[in-house]
Design a protein around this motif. Structure first.
Motif, mmCIF file in Angstrom:
data_model
loop_
_atom_site.group_PDB
_atom_site.id
_atom_site.type_symbol
_atom_site.label_atom_id
_atom_site.label_comp_id
_atom_site.label_asym_id
_atom_site.label_seq_id
_atom_site.Cartn_x
_atom_site.Cartn_y
_atom_site.Cartn_z
ATOM 1 N N GLY A 173 0.828 -1.191 0.000
ATOM 2 C CA GLY A 173 0.000 0.000 0.000
ATOM 3 C C GLY A 173 0.865 1.244 0.000
ATOM 4 N N PRO A 174 0.263 2.440 -0.169
ATOM 5 C CA PRO A 174 1.052 3.673 -0.282
ATOM 6 C C PRO A 174 1.769 4.072 1.003
ATOM 7 N N ALA A 175 1.334 3.559 2.175
ATOM 8 C CA ALA A 175 1.956 3.938 3.440
ATOM 9 C C ALA A 175 3.094 3.008 3.849
ATOM 10 N N HIS A 176 3.358 1.997 3.067
ATOM 11 C CA HIS A 176 4.418 1.044 3.422
ATOM 12 C C HIS A 176 5.794 1.704 3.248
ATOM 13 N N PRO A 177 6.773 1.372 4.092
ATOM 14 C CA PRO A 177 8.100 1.998 3.979
ATOM 15 C C PRO A 177 8.770 1.815 2.627
ATOM 16 N N LEU A 178 8.463 0.749 1.920
ATOM 17 C CA LEU A 178 9.099 0.496 0.611
ATOM 18 C C LEU A 178 8.221 0.940 -0.561
ATOM 19 N N ALA A 179 7.149 1.643 -0.288
ATOM 20 C CA ALA A 179 6.186 1.978 -1.347
ATOM 21 C C ALA A 179 6.799 2.841 -2.451
ATOM 22 N N ALA A 180 7.759 3.674 -2.108
ATOM 23 C CA ALA A 180 8.342 4.580 -3.097
ATOM 24 C C ALA A 180 9.512 3.965 -3.851
ATOM 25 N N ALA A 181 9.913 2.740 -3.511
ATOM 26 C CA ALA A 181 11.081 2.125 -4.151
ATOM 27 C C ALA A 181 10.785 1.741 -5.598
ATOM 28 N N ARG A 182 11.745 1.953 -6.484
ATOM 29 C CA ARG A 182 11.587 1.537 -7.879
ATOM 30 C C ARG A 182 11.819 0.043 -8.014
ATOM 31 N N HIS A 183 12.629 -0.513 -7.135
ATOM 32 C CA HIS A 183 12.830 -1.951 -7.046
ATOM 33 C C HIS A 183 13.392 -2.258 -5.673
ATOM 34 N N VAL A 184 13.318 -3.495 -5.261
ATOM 35 C CA VAL A 184 13.880 -3.942 -3.988
ATOM 36 C C VAL A 184 14.714 -5.181 -4.250
ATOM 37 N N THR A 185 15.638 -5.452 -3.349
ATOM 38 C CA THR A 185 16.389 -6.699 -3.431
ATOM 39 C C THR A 185 15.723 -7.729 -2.536
ATOM 40 N N ILE A 186 16.062 -8.973 -2.773
ATOM 41 C CA ILE A 186 15.498 -10.029 -1.929
ATOM 42 C C ILE A 186 15.928 -9.839 -0.475
ATOM 43 N N ALA A 187 17.121 -9.239 -0.268
ATOM 44 C CA ALA A 187 17.593 -8.988 1.103
ATOM 45 C C ALA A 187 16.741 -7.923 1.785
ATOM 46 N N ASP A 188 16.177 -6.981 1.002
ATOM 47 C CA ASP A 188 15.329 -5.930 1.582
ATOM 48 C C ASP A 188 14.059 -6.510 2.198
ATOM 49 N N LEU A 189 13.684 -7.702 1.802
ATOM 50 C CA LEU A 189 12.436 -8.297 2.290
ATOM 51 C C LEU A 189 12.601 -8.962 3.646
ATOM 52 N N SER A 190 13.840 -9.152 4.078
ATOM 53 C CA SER A 190 14.081 -9.782 5.379
ATOM 54 C C SER A 190 13.540 -8.885 6.490
ATOM 55 N N GLY A 191 12.748 -9.464 7.362
ATOM 56 C CA GLY A 191 12.153 -8.711 8.454
ATOM 57 C C GLY A 191 10.795 -8.124 8.145
ATOM 58 N N LEU A 192 10.395 -8.094 6.884
ATOM 59 C CA LEU A 192 9.067 -7.592 6.523
ATOM 60 C C LEU A 192 7.999 -8.639 6.838
ATOM 61 N N ARG A 193 6.783 -8.150 7.078
ATOM 62 C CA ARG A 193 5.638 -9.057 7.228
ATOM 63 C C ARG A 193 5.014 -9.244 5.842
ATOM 64 N N ILE A 194 5.269 -10.391 5.258
ATOM 65 C CA ILE A 194 4.728 -10.711 3.938
ATOM 66 C C ILE A 194 3.535 -11.633 4.140
ATOM 67 N N TRP A 195 2.369 -11.184 3.720
ATOM 68 C CA TRP A 195 1.113 -11.898 4.002
ATOM 69 C C TRP A 195 0.573 -12.521 2.714
ATOM 70 N N ILE A 196 0.456 -13.847 2.711
ATOM 71 C CA ILE A 196 -0.129 -14.576 1.580
ATOM 72 C C ILE A 196 -1.137 -15.557 2.165
ATOM 73 N N PRO A 197 -2.384 -15.133 2.346
ATOM 74 C CA PRO A 197 -3.358 -15.987 3.045
ATOM 75 C C PRO A 197 -3.824 -17.197 2.244
ATOM 76 N N GLY A 198 -3.532 -17.251 0.968
ATOM 77 C CA GLY A 198 -4.029 -18.361 0.143
ATOM 78 C C GLY A 198 -3.140 -19.589 0.136
ATOM 79 N N ILE A 199 -2.102 -19.623 0.960
ATOM 80 C CA ILE A 199 -1.203 -20.780 0.985
ATOM 81 C C ILE A 199 -1.890 -21.943 1.697
ATOM 82 N N VAL A 200 -2.025 -23.051 1.000
ATOM 83 C CA VAL A 200 -2.667 -24.244 1.558
ATOM 84 C C VAL A 200 -1.577 -25.273 1.863
ATOM 85 N N PRO A 201 -1.415 -25.680 3.115
ATOM 86 C CA PRO A 201 -0.365 -26.661 3.458
ATOM 87 C C PRO A 201 -0.475 -27.926 2.609
ATOM 88 N N GLY A 202 0.686 -28.424 2.188
ATOM 89 C CA GLY A 202 0.722 -29.648 1.403
ATOM 90 C C GLY A 202 0.624 -29.453 -0.094
#
Length: 318
Positions: A173-202
């Motif tokens: 969303g627009p209020a997220h700290p990385l919202a203005a970034a043109r790109h991010v690295t995979i390392a930038d995602l460490s520590g972020l809360r990444i929410w994917i509710p559709g993951i079904v175990p198995g």
């Protein structure tokens, strides 16, 4: 009772030609064979269908009553056979979700080959194993899935080829700290809360995100009920802390006021590997056309700096 369709065809031929000899020529069999088929049909029905005269065979009253139904029987039989003949029915392909990359690939295929009738299904309640079993059983002609087992361990007669990579983007969303970034690295995602509710175990997509989180130390949450993509977008639009991961090729629409951001992930780029799975003995001509189209389609593997799980096979020509 069982009705011999060959005998019904013989009956119709004699009814139309009036002479057994001419009917036999049309059916490409002997006159004796035609007579035997009609005699057997009369025994089965318990009535006489023809009276022989000097001017040929004439329908009895029972024969006249049976005639329209006999024509219906043959028409129905021809439609039944035609419905399963290769090319006469639609090519049935599973895409798991109509928003994701394989669905877009099929839309492009349909535009390029409108003569191929398509039946696009989304077996959303089944994992890759169930979808592969559906291909094996002939319930569907092909499926697009992430396949977690080596191709040489697929069931006999089943082939899987990695045909489409979908690079992941960070969705915020627009209020997220990385919202203005043109790109991010995979390392930038460490520590972020990444929410994917559709993951079904198995499932295969759970295996993918588990491997991604373990490899790069990410926190991927699947908490809460899955109310669908629209609810995910609603939550992200108002959240200064939550983000999600979506495929670059995934079609998403949201109100302008949400001002959501799709940010490329680099160094490396995690890509979701979609495989095409099909039966090698499937004679449907549309399947061969689809495979040929996929083989020549551009941008199926758009990045060389890609990360995939260890179980993902190398890209292949279907």
């Amino acid at each position: 009772m069982d009705v011999d369709l060959g005998a019904v065809r013989a009956f119709l031929a004699v009814a139309d030609d009036r002479y057994f000899g001419e009917a036999a020529d049309r059916l490409r069999m002997s006159q004796q064979a035609v007579s035997k088929r009609i005699a057997a049909l009369e025994r089965d029905l318990g009535v006489r269908l023809f009276t022989r005269t000097a001017r040929g065979a004439r329908l009895t009253v029972d024969g006249q009553a049976f005639l329209p139904h006999a024509r219906d029987l043959i028409r129905l039989a021809e439609r039944a056979v035609g419905s399963v003949q290769p090319g006469r029915r639609a090519l049935r392909v599973d895409v798991l979700n109509r928003r994701i990359g394989p669905a877009g690939l099929l839309r492009d295929f349909h535009r390029a080959h409108p003569e191929t009738d398509l039946d696009v299904v989304a077996l959303v309640e089944s994992d890759a194993a169930a979808a592969i079993a559906a291909v094996e059983a002939g319930t569907i002609d092909a499926t697009f899935r992430a396949v977690t087992v080596p191709p040489d361990q697929m069931p006999p007669g089943i082939r899987a080829a990695r045909v489409l990579d979908d690079p992941h983007q960070l969705l915020t969303g627009p209020a997220h700290p990385l919202a203005a970034a043109r790109h991010v690295t995979i390392a930038d995602l460490s520590g972020l809360r990444i929410w994917i509710p559709g993951i079904v175990p198995g499932t295969e997509w759970a295996a993918y995100y588990d491997a991604l989180a373990a490899t790069f130390g990410l926190t991927i949450e699947r908490i809460g009920p899955n109310f669908g993509t629209d609810h995910l977008l609603d939550v992200l639009a108002d959240s200064p802390t939550l983000a999600s991961l979506v495929g670059q090729k995934t079609r998403l629409l949201w109100p302008q006021s949400y001002d959501l951001r799709r940010i490329p992930v680099l160094g490396p780029t995690p890509v979701y590997p979609h495989f095409l799975v099909w039966r090698t003995d499937n004679p449907h001509p549309g399947l061969a056309t689809l495979r040929g189209y996929i083989a020549s389609a551009p941008n199926r593997h758009p990045t060389t700096d890609a990360w995939v799980p260890a179980w993902a096979a190398e890209p292949a020509i279907p």
